[in-house]
Design an enzyme around this catalytic site. Sequence first.
Site, PDB file in Angstrom:
ATOM      1  CG  HIS A  81      -2.002   0.962   1.175  1.00 34.75           C
ATOM      2  ND1 HIS A  81      -3.252   0.609   0.742  1.00 34.75           N
ATOM      3  CD2 HIS A  81      -2.037   2.281   1.430  1.00 34.75           C
ATOM      4  CE1 HIS A  81      -4.026   1.682   0.756  1.00 34.75           C
ATOM      5  NE2 HIS A  81      -3.303   2.710   1.162  1.00 34.75           N
ATOM      6  CB  ALA A 106      21.287   7.494   3.981  1.00 36.32           C
ATOM      7  NE  ARG A 109       1.840 -11.940   2.037  1.00 40.20           N
ATOM      8  CZ  ARG A 109       2.627 -10.892   2.127  1.00 40.20           C
ATOM      9  NH1 ARG A 109       2.142  -9.685   1.958  1.00 40.20           N
ATOM     10  NH2 ARG A 109       3.910 -11.040   2.359  1.00 40.20           N
ATOM     11  CE1 TYR A 158      -3.734  -4.849   8.580  1.00 34.30           C
ATOM     12  CE2 TYR A 158      -2.321  -6.305   7.302  1.00 34.30           C
ATOM     13  CZ  TYR A 158      -2.575  -5.065   7.859  1.00 34.30           C
ATOM     14  OH  TYR A 158      -1.672  -4.044   7.706  1.00 34.30           O
ATOM     15  CG  HIS A 166       1.167  -5.432  10.942  1.00 28.28           C
ATOM     16  ND1 HIS A 166       2.334  -5.482  10.213  1.00 28.28           N
ATOM     17  CD2 HIS A 166       0.185  -5.302  10.024  1.00 28.28           C
ATOM     18  CE1 HIS A 166       2.064  -5.377   8.920  1.00 28.28           C
ATOM     19  NE2 HIS A 166       0.764  -5.292   8.780  1.00 28.28           N
ATOM     20  CE  LYS A 211      21.596   0.682  10.859  1.00 31.94           C
ATOM     21  NZ  LYS A 211      21.621   2.115  11.143  1.00 31.94           N
TER      22      LYS A 211
HETATM   23  C1  LIG Z   1       5.266   0.264   2.141  1.00 30.06           C
HETATM   24  C2  LIG Z   1       4.768  -1.129   2.347  1.00 30.06           C
HETATM   25  C3  LIG Z   1       3.399  -1.373   2.289  1.00 30.06           C
HETATM   26  C4  LIG Z   1       2.918  -2.681   2.434  1.00 30.06           C
HETATM   27  N1  LIG Z   1       1.592  -2.909   2.301  1.00 30.06           N
HETATM   28  C5  LIG Z   1       1.134  -4.192   2.295  1.00 30.06           C
HETATM   29  C6  LIG Z   1      -0.217  -4.475   2.024  1.00 30.06           C
HETATM   30  O1  LIG Z   1      -1.021  -3.574   1.762  1.00 30.06           O
HETATM   31  N2  LIG Z   1      -0.602  -5.767   2.044  1.00 30.06           N
HETATM   32  C7  LIG Z   1       0.274  -6.786   2.317  1.00 30.06           C
HETATM   33  O2  LIG Z   1      -0.117  -7.946   2.285  1.00 30.06           O
HETATM   34  N3  LIG Z   1       1.562  -6.552   2.579  1.00 30.06           N
HETATM   35  C8  LIG Z   1       2.022  -5.277   2.564  1.00 30.06           C
HETATM   36  N4  LIG Z   1       3.343  -5.035   2.799  1.00 30.06           N
HETATM   37  C9  LIG Z   1       4.254  -6.174   3.097  1.00 30.06           C
HETATM   38  C10 LIG Z   1       4.928  -6.710   1.842  1.00 30.06           C
HETATM   39  O3  LIG Z   1       3.989  -7.310   0.977  1.00 30.06           O
HETATM   40  C11 LIG Z   1       6.008  -7.749   2.180  1.00 30.06           C
HETATM   41  O4  LIG Z   1       5.421  -8.790   2.870  1.00 30.06           O
HETATM   42  C12 LIG Z   1       7.129  -7.200   3.021  1.00 30.06           C
HETATM   43  O5  LIG Z   1       7.557  -5.946   2.528  1.00 30.06           O
HETATM   44  C13 LIG Z   1       8.322  -8.154   3.038  1.00 30.06           C
HETATM   45  O6  LIG Z   1       8.758  -8.460   1.757  1.00 30.06           O
HETATM   46  P1  LIG Z   1      10.040  -7.755   1.070  1.00 30.06           P
HETATM   47  O7  LIG Z   1      11.218  -8.038   1.950  1.00 30.06           O
HETATM   48  O8  LIG Z   1      10.141  -8.396  -0.279  1.00 30.06           O
HETATM   49  O9  LIG Z   1       9.750  -6.309   0.978  1.00 30.06           O
HETATM   50  C14 LIG Z   1       3.834  -3.739   2.677  1.00 30.06           C
HETATM   51  C15 LIG Z   1       5.198  -3.472   2.742  1.00 30.06           C
HETATM   52  C16 LIG Z   1       5.670  -2.184   2.582  1.00 30.06           C
HETATM   53  C17 LIG Z   1       7.147  -1.958   2.635  1.00 30.06           C
END
Ligand SMILES: Cc1cc2nc3c(=O)[nH]c(=O)nc-3n(C[C@H](O)[C@H](O)[C@H](O)COP(=O)(O)O)c2cc1C
Length: 670
Positions: free
Chosen positions: A28, A656, A216, A168, A254, A423
């Site tokens: 989102h 940064a 999911r 959720y 979360h 990091k």
């Molecule tokens: C800015 C942001 C918004 C996200 N919004 C959603 C969302 O709306 N629905 C969802 O299932 N996961 C959402 N996520 C989680 C991502 O789908 C994903 O699970 C998470 O970023 C880890 O994966 P990655 O390491 O590839 O980023 C969001 C993540 C980010 C960074």
Amino acid sequence: MTAYPHLFRPITLGHLTLPNRVLMGSMHTNLEEAPNGFERLAAFYAERAREGVGLIVTGGIAPNPQGAVFQGAATLERPEQVADHRKVTDAVHAEQGRICLQILHAGRYAYTSEPVAPSPIQAPINPSTPRELSRDEVASTIDDYVRCASLAREAGYDGVEVMGSEGYLINQFICRRTNRREDEWGGDLANRIRFPVEIVRRIRAELGDDFLIVFRLSMIDLVEEGSTSEDVVALGRAVEKAGADVVNTGIGWHEARVPTIVTSVPRAAFSEVTRRMRDALSIPLITTNRINMPEVAERVLAEGQADMVSMARPFLADPAWIAKARDGRSEEINTCIACNQACLDHTFQGKLTSCLVNPQACHETELVIEPAGEARSVAVVGGGPAGLAAAVTAARRGHAVTLFERQSELGGQFNYARRIPGKEEFDETLRYFRVMLDRHQVSVRLGMAPSVHDLRAFDEVVLATGVRPRRLDLPGIDHPKVMSYPAAIVHAERVGPRVAIIGAGGIGFDVAELLTHAGHPALDVEAWCEEWGVDLTVSTPGGLREPRRPTVPRRVTLLQRKTSKPGKGLGTTTGWVHRASLRHRGVETLVGCEYVGVDDEGLHIRQDGEPRLIEADTVVVCAGQESVRDDLEALHEAGVSVHVIGGADKAAELDAKRAIDQGTRVAAAL
Ligand SMILES: Cc1cc2nc3c(=O)[nH]c(=O)nc-3n(C[C@H](O)[C@H](O)[C@H](O)COP(=O)(O)O)c2cc1C
Ligand code: SF4
């Protein structure tokens, strides 16, 4: 012949055949609610589709107003909303991409006046206690999911992802932790999973076989009273039977107190939980979290941990990730360093999502890097993040760029950040910039500080000379046991067993992390799971077990003058991880300290007017920085066109994200 044969093997999901094994995970972006947001979303997704992403999932969209994460968040519930979504699907299809709408009902995570949930149990991350959904409301909520899916199809989406993880609403039905109902939607597992199963079954029945349904599924909840692996397998089988084409992985609620996506989480740390599901299901499985480079994705697929990988943030960092991996240009990938600073932190602050290493993300229509009308000579002075971004952007536009760096290596403050355990990803950003400087023929002069006279030869000068540590005016500041933070980071072996750190901002936290690190490779999955109490077999509810306190090489006290919470400036979504990590390591944090002086015994302070000694072999000063821009006035006097960026511009706002954004924007306008 590709270097990543598993990654680029086509796959069929339901009625769709995709060219590679990557799903762009749901994010989102807050564009969903912004003026002209759907035009901008269309540009954002279309660029990713053009560069080869096979399947995109949108950010979460609520099936009804109750399900919106915040008041006014986007829903898809009425026919008149379809036209906006059409802009997105048309743009993606024009680039031969495919896109699914994610349906997300927040349940008790909705930051609204009256959230709803299976049971009236308050979430630890939401001040409002939810109202229990009546039986009729449960039924009508399922109807809303189905209507949302129908409207998605009308809008041209290739399918939907039903968001059943991250704590959720659907997750709230599945787990005893949040579901205490005594009707047919609560009680035993069959009843608790009835809600998601009905949603999938009804969407399939309504929309037929040529519409993709991704589910999911939370494979490891990381909360007490979460699901066990048996529960997870039973749910997977049930949604498969109900008509899901593919199961995507969700990791952690979360409210979990275990980090799941930040940079200190090892790459692909959670793929093992997806692998454990594979034998139980016949439909494909997608794994997720911290998969950011092609070799990681390839390894996960080659080892059979999943049929596909989901990557979300890596497509903020680099829209051309797929094309670069496919064409043998992986070293050109701008890697997601999992900092969360411009993506998730922005989301939580109500700002537009973007990316620290790629400020163009979600700003595609506004921050455009075009060829310069007239090629000019540009000197960039300083090779930290701001200067690197400015040099690469100016060179991309066709300017003749010379980059001067006083030190013998590029990187500036990144050279300190990358040495902090957890990091290490900053190394990737430096690699990316080095490759880009080379590719765009920037002339790099290391070990050189140009004079005003030298700089007069250039049409434009970008001053990115960074910062120097601020000197403290304190009795004993020249005592041999006092070290500046750069010295302590680069020469950690010289730091004694008892340490006082002056300054509990971001750098103080980093220094404390480094000096208390036990020595195992920071990105080792097993050690990380032990430290955070993660059971990847999920034989315990939620996959939680007793964390193991790390053995620490030093006793560290972190002090600050202010009485506010230490770690000011740490990100919204990452600060708690740093604080918990230092707690695990026994770091003592003292606030409201007045510094009196340093001597052979250690650091003398006053707290609440009372004198106190912090016995220390080393005192590390992390008390801020000041801008380095000694030549600025002389440059102005010489009539040079000069632009000051990064720490040289504002030392107090050193970060940064700001540096790269400012460097990019200044160079985009030259
Ligand atoms: C800015 C942001 C918004 C996200 N919004 C959603 C969302 O709306 N629905 C969802 O299932 N996961 C959402 N996520 C989680 C991502 O789908 C994903 O699970 C998470 O970023 C880890 O994966 P990655 O390491 O590839 O980023 C969001 C993540 C980010 C960074
Ligand atoms: S801001 Fe950081 S975590 Fe977010 S996408 Fe960019 S590099 Fe990745």
